[in-house]
Design a protein around this motif. Structure first.
Motif, short mmCIF file in Angstrom:
data_model
loop_
_atom_site.label_atom_id
_atom_site.label_comp_id
_atom_site.label_asym_id
_atom_site.label_seq_id
_atom_site.Cartn_x
_atom_site.Cartn_y
_atom_site.Cartn_z
N THR A 145 22.44 40.45 46.18
CA THR A 145 23.71 40.64 45.47
C THR A 145 23.65 39.98 44.10
O THR A 145 23.72 38.76 43.98
CB THR A 145 24.87 40.03 46.27
N TYR A 205 33.12 41.03 39.55
CA TYR A 205 33.22 40.98 41.00
C TYR A 205 32.45 39.76 41.49
O TYR A 205 31.41 39.40 40.95
CB TYR A 205 32.65 42.26 41.63
N TRP A 227 29.51 42.39 49.98
CA TRP A 227 30.58 43.38 50.06
C TRP A 227 30.49 44.20 51.34
O TRP A 227 31.49 44.48 51.97
CB TRP A 227 30.52 44.30 48.83
N ARG A 274 34.15 45.37 52.18
CA ARG A 274 35.30 44.66 51.65
C ARG A 274 35.97 45.52 50.58
O ARG A 274 35.32 46.15 49.77
CB ARG A 274 34.88 43.32 51.06
N PRO A 322 37.45 46.58 47.31
CA PRO A 322 37.43 46.12 45.92
C PRO A 322 38.75 46.38 45.19
O PRO A 322 38.94 45.91 44.07
CB PRO A 322 36.30 46.92 45.30
#
Length: 448
Positions: free
Chosen positions: A33, A39, A44, A98, A100
C-alpha cells in the motif's frame, strides 16, 4: 507487508441482501500500500471471495471451482425462470473493501495469471452507500476457459488486483485461492437451519420463485437442490474415443453397423445400447466411486474406458457420450443417491438401461471363446441389466410424475446449447471471454 487471515464468505443475494459470513480455509495474502496524501495508507481491501455453487455448499466455500465457473452463465440461461438461480449464480468474485466515500471513482485492474487474463473496470461508489463502512463489489473475471477446462489437479493460485481511487493508486492486493480440479463437482446440496439460519430463512422466501430449478424442502425441513445440469460438462460426444469404440465393435463382428440418424424403428437404437454393453464387458468395466475430499470426482468416457472403472455418474455420462454421438436422444435420470440414463425410442417408448448394473455383473465372459458363445453370453448379461433397469425405472418414473423430492431428469440434448462439454471449442471460449468483458462491476449493500 504480509498478513494471514481466515477467509470469510459474505453471503450475498444480488437482490440487495447480504447475510452472515461462513468460515473457510486460511490463506496467505500480500498487500503493498503506497502512502498517498489523499487517502490513508491503511489496507483498503478486506478480502475477495468466490461465490461458486450458489454459496451454499459450505465444505469448500471460497474455493474456485472450474466445474461451476465454466457453466455458471449457461445455468442462468437454462433456468431463466428461476429467480434463485438468477440471484445466486455467478462466476464473478466478491470484493469487500473499505468505503472511500460516495462518488469516488474506483478503478480495479486485475492482473493476468494462470487462470485469468487482464481486466480493468471503473465505477463510482453509489450515493446510497455513503453511510456504509464497507462496500461489496462483484468483479467480473476474464477467466481463461482453456486453462480451467484442462485444470487437472487442485492447488493454490494467486490472483492480483491494483486499486485506484479517483485515478490515484492506493493498493495492490494479492490473494491465494484453492482452484479445484475441473473433475470436482457437487450435484446435490442439503442445508438445515442450524448450519446457516440466515441463509435458510432467505431460501424460504425464494421457494416460490425456484421455477424449473430442482429444489425442495425435505421432511426434516432441510433445503436441498440438485444441480444435475452440471453433468453436461462431462459428456463428450465428440471424443475421438467414441468413434474408435464404434469401429472396434463393428470390427469385432458384434454389429454390422450402428444407428443412422434416419432410423425410424426402435431396433437400431436398442442395438446401439447392446453394442455399448458389449464394450463395457470387453473392457471389464467395474464399479468404483471417487471423491475428492468433499466433492464427487467425475471422469469422462476416455478415462472410464482407460481405467476400466466408474460409478453411476461417470458411467451415465459415458453412456450419454455414446448416445449423443449417434444422435440418440438420451436423458439422465437423477434419483436419491443414484443416476442412470434412459433414451426415447422412435415409437415414443422410454427405454432405461443402467450401466452401473452391468458393472455389478458377477463375472464377465471369456473373450477368448468362440464368437457365437461370446456374443450369446454378452447378450444374456445385457438382457439381465435391461430387465432390472426396466423394473426399477417403473417405480422411479412414477415417483418423478408424482413430484416426489429428489427425482429429476436432465435432457442432455436440450441443454447442450447452454452447457457444452468441457472439451469446448475455441469459438465458445472466445464468446465467453467477450461476455465477461461486457459485464460491469456491481455494488451491493453491507450485511444486515
Amino acid at each position: 507487508m504480509n498478513k494471514k487471515r481466515t477467509d470469510k464468505i459474505i453471503l450475498a443475494a444480488l437482490a440487495g441482501c447480504l447475510l452472515m459470513p461462513a468460515a473457510s480455509c486460511t490463506k496467505e495474502n500480500t498487500y503493498i500500500t503506497p502512502v498517498s496524501e489523499d487517502y490513508s495508507s491503511e489496507d483498503w481491501i478486506e478480502e475477495v471471495s468466490s461465490r461458486n455453487y450458489f454459496y451454499a455448499v459450505t465444505p469448500f466455500t471460497g474455493d474456485l471451482c472450474p466445474s461451476f465457473i465454466l457453466q455458471a452463465d449457461g445455468l442462468k440461461k437454462l433456468y431463466a425462470d428461476s429467480r434463485f438461480v438468477q440471484d445466486f449464480t455467478t462466476a464473478d468474485l466478491l470484493m469487500k473493501i473499505r468505503n472511500p466515500g460516495a462518488g469516488v471513482k474506483m478503478t480495479v485492474s486485475m492482473q493476468p495469471g494462470e487462470i485469468n487474463g487482464a481486466y480493468n473496470y471503473t465505477a463510482a461508489v453509489p450515493e446510497e452507500l455513503k453511510d456504509s463502512a464497507f462496500i461489496y463489489v462483484y468483479l467480473p473475471v476474464n477467466w481463461n476457459y482453456r486453462a480451467l477446462s484442462q485444470w487437472q489437479a487442485s492447488r493454490l493460485v494467486n490472483l492480483l488486483w491494483n486499486i485506484s481511487f479517483d485515478g490515484q493508486p492506493v493498493e495492490t492486493y494479492q490473494q491465494a485461492f484453492i482452484c479445484r480440479t475441473v473433475h470436482d463437482v457437487a450435484f446435490d446440496c442439503s442445508l438445515n437451519e442450524l448450519e446457516d439460519e440466515a441463509f435458510f430463512q432467505l431460501i424460504q422466501a425464494y421457494m416460490k420463485d425456484m421455477g424449473s430449478f430442482p429444489a425442495w424442502f425435505t421432511e426434516k425441513n432441510e433445503f436441498s437442490y440438485t444441480a444435475n445440469a452440471l453433468a453436461a460438462g462431462y459428456i463428450d460426444e465428440h471424443s475421438p474415443l467414441v468413434d474408435r469404440l464404434k469401429q472396434e465393435v463393428i470390427a469385432d463382428g458384434y454389429v454390422s453397423n450402428l444407428i443412422s440418424i434416419a432410423s425410424k424403428t426402435d431396433e437400431p437404437y436398442i442395438e446401439s445400447i447392446k453394442a455399448f454393453s458389449y464394450l463395457m464387458q470387453k473392457y471389464g468395466l467395474r464399479y468404483t466411486i471417487h471423491f475428492s475430499h468433499d466433492l464427487q470426482y467425475i471422469r469422462t468416457i476416455d478415462d472410464v474406458f482407460a481405467c476400466r472403472q466408474g460409478y453411476c455418474a461417470e458411467l451415465s455420462c459415458a453412456f450419454a457420450s455414446w448416445c449423443l454421438n449417434q444422435a440418440i436422444r438420451v436423458k439422465l435420470f437423477f434419483i436419491p443417491g443414484h443416476v442412470y440414463p434412459f433414451i426415447e425410442l422412435p415409437s415414443g417408448a422410454l427405454y432405461p438401461w443402467d450401466p452401473t448394473q452391468m458393472c455389478h455383473t458377477e463375472e464377465y465372459p471369456d473373450f477368448t471363446q468362440s464368437r457365437d458363445e461370446l456374443f450369446a453370453e454378452t447378450d444374456r448379461n445385457f438382457e439381465q441389466v435391461e430387465k432390472v433397469s426396466m423394473e426399477r425405472f417403473q417405480s422411479h418414473y412414477a415417483a418423478l410424475q408424482a413430484g416426489e423430492p429428489g427425482y429429476s431428469v436432465l435432457d442432455v440434448a436440450a441443454v447442450r446449447k447452454y452447457l457444452p462439454s468441457f472439451n469446448i471449442h475455441e469459438g465458445y471460449r472466445n464468446s465467453q471471454t467477450r461476455a465477461a468483458q461486457d459485464r460491469p462491476i456491481r455494488f451491493v449493500a453491507a450485511p444486515k
